[in-house]
Design an enzyme around this catalytic site. Structure first.
Site, PDB file in Angstrom:
ATOM      1  N   TYR A 474       0.802  -1.236   0.000  1.00 15.79           N
ATOM      2  CA  TYR A 474       0.000   0.000   0.000  1.00 15.79           C
ATOM      3  C   TYR A 474       0.830   1.279   0.000  1.00 15.79           C
ATOM      4  O   TYR A 474       0.452   2.251   0.643  1.00 15.79           O
ATOM      5  CB  TYR A 474      -0.981   0.024   1.181  1.00 15.79           C
ATOM      6  CG  TYR A 474      -1.567  -1.300   1.554  1.00 15.79           C
ATOM      7  CD1 TYR A 474      -2.204  -2.100   0.600  1.00 15.79           C
ATOM      8  CD2 TYR A 474      -1.490  -1.784   2.848  1.00 15.79           C
ATOM      9  CE1 TYR A 474      -2.742  -3.342   0.934  1.00 15.79           C
ATOM     10  CE2 TYR A 474      -2.022  -3.016   3.196  1.00 15.79           C
ATOM     11  CZ  TYR A 474      -2.639  -3.795   2.231  1.00 15.79           C
ATOM     12  OH  TYR A 474      -3.162  -5.031   2.570  1.00 15.79           O
ATOM     13  N   HIS A 475       1.912   1.326  -0.771  1.00 14.96           N
ATOM     14  CA  HIS A 475       2.747   2.526  -0.811  1.00 14.96           C
ATOM     15  C   HIS A 475       3.033   2.986  -2.237  1.00 14.96           C
ATOM     16  O   HIS A 475       4.186   3.253  -2.580  1.00 14.96           O
ATOM     17  CB  HIS A 475       4.069   2.273  -0.070  1.00 14.96           C
ATOM     18  CG  HIS A 475       3.900   1.839   1.339  1.00 14.96           C
ATOM     19  ND1 HIS A 475       4.788   0.987   1.977  1.00 14.96           N
ATOM     20  CD2 HIS A 475       2.944   2.135   2.254  1.00 14.96           C
ATOM     21  CE1 HIS A 475       4.374   0.776   3.219  1.00 14.96           C
ATOM     22  NE2 HIS A 475       3.264   1.458   3.401  1.00 14.96           N
TER      23      HIS A 475
END
Length: 537
Positions: A474-475
């Protein structure tokens, strides 16, 4: 309606920009957000992450829940890309971990032409934003509004994980944002540590925006989906958005500021006629400005997870006992701000080197007090925990393309995970290191077996497991790259090239992925730009 600044997207960067610019009472600020208020119980309760990230039906309100294009490097699977859809953005649904990356990440930005973005330039803005429970020092601040605190009641299995990593030869680190990043320990988290909200998630909306919603010069419009930026010739004049089935317009005297995120900002630019001319033409969109790099340079942390069963009831589990305990813990959290529901789930972790001769860590670990199989979308009865490892500085590059000329359609997201073989080699080395840690004697009392048998794999078998199960942690960043070169999307003041009076302020401007979780750097970027804009007004 007419304002000085129209801000598109109420995520982490958008909340900071709106709040900081509104501190000037002479300015009229409008913030347009596609989602809701970000005040729901599932958001305020830290353990709500177990429902909001997988976007279970009751929790879907806060998550775009995107999917990627099929990934050749992941056996043709579609990956999952959760993104926050409410005030606070992804800070409203993430695991609240506060990390900044390594100083060399920012010095690398500056060396590549991003003047003013070296470590010594950005550190004051990290400190300015922060209200750290430990107080102020050379690396931390206490006068900011983003509360950063220590975890009050980490599970004993999280402490055992840290002990296991130390048993495997890795050093203890009680501050990943201090003098040294390398080592293992407990993460600090963006959580209220004092006042009436003690124990609640300190999303960026809760820190910056919610306390300012009654300011007369700040107008916030929620449930409003931006459809295009309005231009006169090449000058941005406002924004069109859709709310309750009706298209509406807000005008901007000074600037339109895009804070729509790594996927939303390039999508909106393209829908407005700014992007690669050939792609726009394929969708029948008139080309206002041919900016080929819009949507390119997508980078993300590819992550491999091992899931373990345990008999310990201190973890998050499914079943009658787990359900009853969770209910009692929810009541405890409501009354005291403590207990299991105050945990971010990902309590421990670390930053390690895949090879000792490296200058900086290239792997990050997360230890989670629950089974996280396919982003927690696959259920396993009983209790368990998971251990993650991700590649911090991937060489693979992807893109974000239009799904159609309709803003309601999701963008086409293609991270091209493991398309560069160097990332695959780093991840397999990281998985081997993680296996060693998880087999240490201090984990033995908790370990009732790895669900997929991945803790005993080696070589080609382990690589097959990685390609079968790896995905994002999730980056995502980089799709509106900052730089001084002519083909960068924005300049170092984050002003859009190819059009006037548009600025982009979110993680999409990062030229390269930092070595850590990306929420704190996104807040820093917005603080820095807002501060410099206020100084120049």
């Amino acid at each position: 309606m007419e304002f000085d600044y129209v801000i598109v997207g109420g995520g982490s960067a958008g909340c900071v920009m709106a709040a900081r610019l509104a501190e000037n009472p002479r300015l009229k600020i409008c913030l347009v957000e596609a989602g809701g208020s970000g005040r729901q119980l599932a958001i305020r309760m830290p353990l709500g992450v177990a429902g909001t990230v997988p976007a279970f039906p009751f929790f879907r309100f806060a998550n775009w829940a995107y999917e990627t294009e099929p990934q050749a490097g992941l056996n043709g699977r579609r990956g999952y890309q959760p993104r926050g859809r409410c005030l606070g953005g992804s800070s409203a649904i993430n695991a609240m971990l506060y990390t900044r990356g390594h100083p060399s990440d920012y010095d690398g930005w500056a060396a590549r032409g991003c003047t003013g973005w070296g470590w010594e330039d950005v550190l004051p803005w990290f400190r300015f934003s922060e209200r750290n429970e430990r107080g102020t020092d050379a690396y931390h601040g206490f006068s900011g509004v983003l509360q950063v605190g220590d975890q009050k009641q980490p599970r004993s299995m999280s402490k055992a994980f840290i002990a296991a990593a130390r048993e495997a030869g890795y050093p203890l680190n009680d501050d990943f944002n201090g003098r040294v990043q390398e080592g293992v320990g407990l993460y600090q988290v963006t959580q209220f540590f004092d006042g009436k909200k003690r124990g609640e998630r300190c999303s960026v909306a809760a820190a910056y925006l919610h306390p300012r919603l009654d300011w007369p010069n700040l107008h916030v419009i929620t449930h409003a989906h931006a459809t295009r930026i309005l231009f006169e010739n090449s000058r941005a004049t406002g924004l069109e958005f859709r709310r309750n089935g009706t298209n509406r317009i807000v005008k901007a005297r000074a600037e339109v500021i895009l804070c729509a995120g790594v996927f939303g900002s390039p999508q909106l630019l393209k829908l407005s006629g700014i992007g690669p001319a050939d792609e726009l033409s394929r969708h029948g969109i008139p080309v206002l400005s041919n900016v080929p790099q819009v949507g390119e340079n997508l980078q993300d942390h590819v992550d491999f997870v091992m899931n373990f069963r345990t008999s310990s009831t201190e973890s998050v589990g499914y079943g009658f006992r787990g359900g009853w305990r969770l209910a009692t813990e929810a009541v405890k959290w409501w009354r005291t701000g403590e207990g299991l529901c105050a945990t971010p789930a990902a309590e421990a972790g670390g930053f390690l080197k895949s090879h000792p001769e490296l200058d900086v860590p290239d792997l990050q670990l997360h230890f989670t007090v629950g089974i996280v199989d396919d982003h927690s979308r696959k259920f396993h009865p009983g209790y368990g925990y998971s251990a993650h490892v991700c590649v911090l500085r991937p060489h693979s590059r992807g893109s974000v393309m239009l799904g159609s000329a309709d803003a309601a359609d999701a963008p086409r997201i293609d991270p091209r995970f493991l398309s560069d073989e160097r990332d695959a080699l780093t991840l397999i080395r990281g998985a081997e290191i993680l296996q060693t840690i998880m087999r240490a004697s201090t984990m033995a009392p908790y370990d009732k077996g790895e669900i997929h048998g991945q803790d005993r794999m080696r070589g080609a078998e382990l690589m097959d497991a990685i390609r079968s199960r790896a995905d994002t942690i999730y980056h995502p960043v980089g799709t509106c790259r900052m730089g001084s070169d002519a083909v960068s999307v924005v300049d170092p003041m984050l002003r859009l090239r190819g059009a006037e009076n548009v600025r982009i302020v979110d993680a999409s401007v990062m030229p390269s992925l930092i070595g850590g979780n990306t929420n704190a750097p996104t807040v820093m970027i917005a603080e820095k730009i807002a501060g410099e804009m206020k100084y120049n007004l």
